[in-house]
Design a protein around this motif. Structure first.
Motif, mmCIF file in Angstrom:
data_model
loop_
_atom_site.group_PDB
_atom_site.id
_atom_site.type_symbol
_atom_site.label_atom_id
_atom_site.label_comp_id
_atom_site.label_asym_id
_atom_site.label_seq_id
_atom_site.Cartn_x
_atom_site.Cartn_y
_atom_site.Cartn_z
ATOM 1 N N LYS A 149 -28.555 2.303 40.855
ATOM 2 C CA LYS A 149 -29.178 2.395 42.178
ATOM 3 C C LYS A 149 -30.505 3.207 42.165
ATOM 4 N N THR A 150 -30.751 4.328 41.494
ATOM 5 C CA THR A 150 -31.965 4.961 41.209
ATOM 6 C C THR A 150 -32.913 4.039 40.651
ATOM 7 N N ALA A 151 -32.577 3.266 39.474
ATOM 8 C CA ALA A 151 -33.490 2.266 39.062
ATOM 9 C C ALA A 151 -33.865 1.115 40.046
ATOM 10 N N LYS A 152 -33.013 0.693 40.870
ATOM 11 C CA LYS A 152 -33.572 -0.482 41.798
ATOM 12 C C LYS A 152 -34.337 0.126 42.648
ATOM 13 N N ILE A 153 -34.090 1.282 43.170
ATOM 14 C CA ILE A 153 -35.193 1.903 44.061
ATOM 15 C C ILE A 153 -36.665 2.285 43.478
ATOM 16 N N LEU A 154 -36.585 2.590 42.368
ATOM 17 C CA LEU A 154 -37.706 2.692 41.517
ATOM 18 C C LEU A 154 -38.600 1.388 41.231
ATOM 19 N N PHE A 155 -37.725 0.169 41.050
ATOM 20 C CA PHE A 155 -38.142 -0.885 41.022
ATOM 21 C C PHE A 155 -38.981 -1.370 42.277
ATOM 22 N N ILE A 156 -38.196 -1.088 43.283
ATOM 23 C CA ILE A 156 -38.932 -1.394 44.627
ATOM 24 C C ILE A 156 -40.000 -0.835 45.000
ATOM 25 N N ILE A 157 -40.095 0.622 44.730
ATOM 26 C CA ILE A 157 -41.189 1.292 44.950
ATOM 27 C C ILE A 157 -42.399 0.992 44.179
ATOM 28 N N LEU B 93 -36.656 1.406 33.991
ATOM 29 C CA LEU B 93 -35.858 0.786 32.885
ATOM 30 C C LEU B 93 -35.161 1.850 32.082
ATOM 31 N N ALA B 94 -35.851 3.202 32.184
ATOM 32 C CA ALA B 94 -35.049 4.328 31.229
ATOM 33 C C ALA B 94 -33.902 4.629 32.025
ATOM 34 N N GLN B 95 -33.798 4.364 33.353
ATOM 35 C CA GLN B 95 -32.788 4.848 34.213
ATOM 36 C C GLN B 95 -31.659 3.755 34.358
ATOM 37 N N PHE B 96 -31.965 2.707 33.980
ATOM 38 C CA PHE B 96 -31.133 1.551 34.336
ATOM 39 C C PHE B 96 -29.811 1.558 33.819
ATOM 40 N N ARG B 97 -29.589 1.852 32.837
ATOM 41 C CA ARG B 97 -28.411 2.193 32.374
ATOM 42 C C ARG B 97 -27.396 3.423 32.722
ATOM 43 N N LYS B 98 -28.087 4.386 33.162
ATOM 44 C CA LYS B 98 -27.376 5.495 33.520
ATOM 45 C C LYS B 98 -26.917 5.415 35.112
#
Length: 65
Positions: A39-47, A31-36
């Motif tokens: 793609k990284t945020a989606k990968i973290l959500f999947i993990i 969630l913290a990375q979502f605005r910046k």
């Protein structure tokens, strides 16, 4: 010396922390990375989701016996 196993509350709390802790932390970081970086945020959500599914399966089997 006899090992007494009367109170296992702390063990249950530890197993629950292992089940939910890392996935909650990964979700918060996502969630913290979502605005910046979406793609990284989606990968973290999947993990986080995969970790939660696997940990619920493994730790749930340990709890159920």
């Amino acid at each position: 010396m006899v090992l007494e196993l009367e109170n296992l509350d702390s063990l249950i709390a530890l197993i629950v922390a292992i089940m939910f802790g890392p996935s909650i932390i990964l979700t918060i970081v996502g969630l913290a990375q979502f605005r910046k970086n979406k793609k990284t945020a989606k990968i973290l959500f999947i993990i986080a989701t995969v970790y939660l599914i696997v940990s619920l399966g493994i730790c749930g089997a340990l709890i159920m016996g």
